[in-house]
Design a protein around this motif. Sequence first.
Motif, PDB file in Angstrom:
ATOM      1  N   ILE A  33       0.964  -1.472  -0.438  1.00 23.73           N
ATOM      2  CA  ILE A  33      -0.289   0.206   0.355  1.00 23.73           C
ATOM      3  C   ILE A  33       0.844   1.505  -0.056  1.00 23.73           C
ATOM      4  O   ILE A  33       1.832   1.650   0.222  1.00 23.73           O
ATOM      5  N   HIS A  34       0.290   2.705  -0.082  1.00 22.01           N
ATOM      6  CA  HIS A  34       1.259   3.266  -0.578  1.00 22.01           C
ATOM      7  C   HIS A  34       0.656   4.409   1.105  1.00 22.01           C
ATOM      8  O   HIS A  34       0.027   3.663   2.174  1.00 22.01           O
ATOM      9  N   ASP A  35       1.600   5.441   1.464  1.00 23.92           N
ATOM     10  CA  ASP A  35       1.480   5.858   2.553  1.00 23.92           C
ATOM     11  C   ASP A  35      -0.152   6.565   2.725  1.00 23.92           C
ATOM     12  O   ASP A  35      -1.154   7.149   4.128  1.00 23.92           O
ATOM     13  N   GLN A  36      -1.153   6.429   2.220  1.00 21.72           N
ATOM     14  CA  GLN A  36      -2.588   6.755   2.333  1.00 21.72           C
ATOM     15  C   GLN A  36      -3.586   5.306   2.692  1.00 21.72           C
ATOM     16  O   GLN A  36      -4.625   5.836   2.805  1.00 21.72           O
ATOM     17  N   GLY A  37      -3.043   4.297   2.085  1.00 17.80           N
ATOM     18  CA  GLY A  37      -3.565   3.465   2.934  1.00 17.80           C
ATOM     19  C   GLY A  37      -4.236   3.162   1.487  1.00 17.80           C
ATOM     20  O   GLY A  37      -5.048   1.548   1.246  1.00 17.80           O
ATOM     21  N   GLY A  38      -3.817   3.357   0.773  1.00 15.53           N
ATOM     22  CA  GLY A  38      -3.971   3.219  -1.206  1.00 15.53           C
ATOM     23  C   GLY A  38      -3.223   1.742  -0.948  1.00 15.53           C
ATOM     24  O   GLY A  38      -2.528   1.710  -0.707  1.00 15.53           O
ATOM     25  N   ILE A  39      -3.953   0.577  -2.113  1.00 12.71           N
ATOM     26  CA  ILE A  39      -3.445  -0.881  -2.783  1.00 12.71           C
ATOM     27  C   ILE A  39      -3.183  -0.906  -3.857  1.00 12.71           C
ATOM     28  O   ILE A  39      -3.519  -0.556  -4.597  1.00 12.71           O
ATOM     29  N   ILE A  40      -1.783  -0.862  -4.092  1.00  8.20           N
ATOM     30  CA  ILE A  40      -1.176  -0.828  -5.061  1.00  8.20           C
ATOM     31  C   ILE A  40      -0.956  -1.932  -5.836  1.00  8.20           C
ATOM     32  O   ILE A  40      -0.440  -2.375  -7.083  1.00  8.20           O
ATOM     33  N   SER A  41      -0.512  -2.805  -4.898  1.00 10.54           N
ATOM     34  CA  SER A  41      -0.392  -4.138  -5.843  1.00 10.54           C
ATOM     35  C   SER A  41      -0.818  -5.223  -4.599  1.00 10.54           C
ATOM     36  O   SER A  41      -0.877  -5.372  -3.084  1.00 10.54           O
ATOM     37  N   VAL A  42      -1.403  -6.707  -5.188  1.00  4.82           N
ATOM     38  CA  VAL A  42      -2.033  -7.335  -3.947  1.00  4.82           C
ATOM     39  C   VAL A  42      -0.934  -9.238  -4.565  1.00  4.82           C
ATOM     40  O   VAL A  42      -1.179  -9.669  -5.627  1.00  4.82           O
ATOM     41  N   LYS A  43      -1.231  -9.722  -3.881  1.00  7.49           N
ATOM     42  CA  LYS A  43      -1.020 -11.224  -4.208  1.00  7.49           C
ATOM     43  C   LYS A  43      -1.634 -12.134  -3.392  1.00  7.49           C
ATOM     44  O   LYS A  43      -0.989 -12.323  -1.702  1.00  7.49           O
ATOM     45  N   VAL A  44      -2.255 -13.161  -3.670  1.00 13.21           N
ATOM     46  CA  VAL A  44      -2.548 -14.478  -2.318  1.00 13.21           C
ATOM     47  C   VAL A  44      -1.081 -15.274  -2.856  1.00 13.21           C
ATOM     48  O   VAL A  44      -1.300 -16.102  -3.907  1.00 13.21           O
ATOM     49  N   THR A  45      -1.352 -16.341  -1.514  1.00 14.05           N
ATOM     50  CA  THR A  45      -0.798 -17.461  -1.673  1.00 14.05           C
ATOM     51  C   THR A  45      -1.207 -18.565  -0.880  1.00 14.05           C
ATOM     52  O   THR A  45      -1.460 -18.340  -0.281  1.00 14.05           O
ATOM     53  N   THR A  46      -0.362 -19.742  -0.960  1.00 15.40           N
ATOM     54  CA  THR A  46      -0.421 -20.600   0.253  1.00 15.40           C
ATOM     55  C   THR A  46       0.291 -20.978   1.001  1.00 15.40           C
ATOM     56  O   THR A  46       1.068 -19.624   1.031  1.00 15.40           O
ATOM     57  N   ASN A  82       1.857 -21.947   3.129  1.00 16.05           N
ATOM     58  CA  ASN A  82       3.145 -22.952   3.205  1.00 16.05           C
ATOM     59  C   ASN A  82       4.181 -22.178   2.290  1.00 16.05           C
ATOM     60  O   ASN A  82       5.318 -22.271   2.284  1.00 16.05           O
ATOM     61  N   VAL A  83       4.041 -20.629   2.249  1.00 10.84           N
ATOM     62  CA  VAL A  83       5.115 -19.588   1.162  1.00 10.84           C
ATOM     63  C   VAL A  83       5.986 -19.561   2.112  1.00 10.84           C
ATOM     64  O   VAL A  83       4.910 -18.247   2.439  1.00 10.84           O
ATOM     65  N   ASP A  84       7.168 -18.991   1.971  1.00 15.44           N
ATOM     66  CA  ASP A  84       7.517 -18.004   2.614  1.00 15.44           C
ATOM     67  C   ASP A  84       7.218 -16.239   2.146  1.00 15.44           C
ATOM     68  O   ASP A  84       7.065 -16.082   1.257  1.00 15.44           O
ATOM     69  N   ASP A  85       7.059 -15.371   3.347  1.00 16.64           N
ATOM     70  CA  ASP A  85       6.314 -14.351   2.804  1.00 16.64           C
ATOM     71  C   ASP A  85       7.026 -13.198   2.064  1.00 16.64           C
ATOM     72  O   ASP A  85       6.564 -13.264   1.033  1.00 16.64           O
ATOM     73  N   ARG A  86       8.920 -13.568   1.789  1.00 18.08           N
ATOM     74  CA  ARG A  86       9.429 -12.656   1.215  1.00 18.08           C
ATOM     75  C   ARG A  86       9.949 -13.639  -0.084  1.00 18.08           C
ATOM     76  O   ARG A  86       9.795 -12.625  -1.261  1.00 18.08           O
ATOM     77  N   LYS A  87       8.969 -14.383  -0.404  1.00 21.91           N
ATOM     78  CA  LYS A  87       9.339 -14.807  -1.809  1.00 21.91           C
ATOM     79  C   LYS A  87       8.015 -14.067  -2.895  1.00 21.91           C
ATOM     80  O   LYS A  87       8.330 -13.667  -3.775  1.00 21.91           O
ATOM     81  N   PRO A  88       6.939 -13.662  -2.482  1.00 16.97           N
ATOM     82  CA  PRO A  88       6.270 -12.709  -3.537  1.00 16.97           C
ATOM     83  C   PRO A  88       6.691 -11.535  -3.672  1.00 16.97           C
ATOM     84  O   PRO A  88       5.959 -10.953  -4.240  1.00 16.97           O
ATOM     85  N   VAL A  89       7.831 -10.960  -2.551  1.00 24.23           N
ATOM     86  CA  VAL A  89       8.170  -9.837  -2.293  1.00 24.23           C
ATOM     87  C   VAL A  89       8.635  -8.763  -4.131  1.00 24.23           C
ATOM     88  O   VAL A  89       7.685  -7.648  -4.036  1.00 24.23           O
ATOM     89  N   ALA A  90       9.229  -9.427  -4.360  1.00 20.21           N
ATOM     90  CA  ALA A  90       9.920  -8.692  -6.028  1.00 20.21           C
ATOM     91  C   ALA A  90       8.896  -8.983  -6.469  1.00 20.21           C
ATOM     92  O   ALA A  90       8.955  -8.073  -7.957  1.00 20.21           O
ATOM     93  N   GLU A  91       7.987 -10.232  -6.893  1.00 17.85           N
ATOM     94  CA  GLU A  91       7.557 -10.123  -7.978  1.00 17.85           C
ATOM     95  C   GLU A  91       6.060  -8.918  -7.664  1.00 17.85           C
ATOM     96  O   GLU A  91       5.672  -8.084  -8.958  1.00 17.85           O
ATOM     97  N   ILE A  92       5.709  -8.705  -6.758  1.00 14.48           N
ATOM     98  CA  ILE A  92       4.326  -8.341  -6.599  1.00 14.48           C
ATOM     99  C   ILE A  92       5.241  -6.600  -6.225  1.00 14.48           C
ATOM    100  O   ILE A  92       4.457  -5.311  -6.916  1.00 14.48           O
ATOM    101  N   ALA A  93       6.506  -6.384  -6.497  1.00 13.16           N
ATOM    102  CA  ALA A  93       6.851  -4.663  -6.330  1.00 13.16           C
ATOM    103  C   ALA A  93       7.020  -4.607  -7.116  1.00 13.16           C
ATOM    104  O   ALA A  93       8.108  -3.343  -7.591  1.00 13.16           O
ATOM    105  N   ASP A  94       7.252  -4.690  -8.766  1.00 17.82           N
ATOM    106  CA  ASP A  94       6.972  -4.064 -10.087  1.00 17.82           C
ATOM    107  C   ASP A  94       7.060  -2.619  -9.755  1.00 17.82           C
ATOM    108  O   ASP A  94       8.032  -2.093 -11.010  1.00 17.82           O
ATOM    109  N   ASP A  95       6.108  -2.224  -9.866  1.00 18.26           N
ATOM    110  CA  ASP A  95       5.109  -1.096  -9.717  1.00 18.26           C
ATOM    111  C   ASP A  95       6.290  -0.232  -8.901  1.00 18.26           C
ATOM    112  O   ASP A  95       5.776   1.466  -8.225  1.00 18.26           O
ATOM    113  N   ILE A  96       7.353  -0.915  -7.568  1.00 18.61           N
ATOM    114  CA  ILE A  96       7.344   0.459  -6.802  1.00 18.61           C
ATOM    115  C   ILE A  96       8.718   1.099  -7.087  1.00 18.61           C
ATOM    116  O   ILE A  96       9.335   0.755  -7.968  1.00 18.61           O
ATOM    117  N   ARG A  97       8.701   2.222  -7.022  1.00 16.26           N
ATOM    118  CA  ARG A  97       9.969   3.270  -7.213  1.00 16.26           C
ATOM    119  C   ARG A  97      10.142   3.973  -5.652  1.00 16.26           C
ATOM    120  O   ARG A  97      10.224   3.634  -4.857  1.00 16.26           O
TER     121      ARG A  97
END
Length: 98
Positions: free
Chosen positions: A13-26, A28-43
Motif C-alpha cells: 500500500i502507499h502512505d495513504q492506505g491505497g492498495i498498490i499491489s496484491v498477491k494471494v499465496t498458500t 506454506n509459501v515464505d513471506d519474502r518470496k512474492p515480494v520481488a514479484e509484486i514490487a514491480d510497480d514500486i519506485r
Amino acid sequence: MGWFYGFKLHIIIHDQGGIISVKVTTNNVDDRKPVAEIADDIRRYLYGDKGYINSPLERELADKGVTLITGVKKKPKVMKLWNRLMRRRRFIIKTVFD
C-alpha cells in the motif's frame, strides 16, 4: 507434511492506505518470496517488518531501483529520519487488513 490449511494475503500500500499491489499465496509459501514479484510497480523505497530481512531479496530489489527498509534484528541500522518515521506508520497496513 505437504498440506496447507489456508492462504496468505500479501499487500503493498502507499502512505495513504491505497492498495498498490496484491498477491494471494498458500500458507506454506515464505513471506519474502512474492515480494520481488509484486514490487514491480514500486519506485525508491519499500517498507516492511523484520520478517523481510533477507540479503538476496534486498539485492534483487536494489537491481530494480528499490531500497528495502526494515526493522533491525540485532545490530543498529543507520537510516534517515524520514525512513524511521515512515516505518512507524505500520498501523496503516493493519487498518487496511482489518
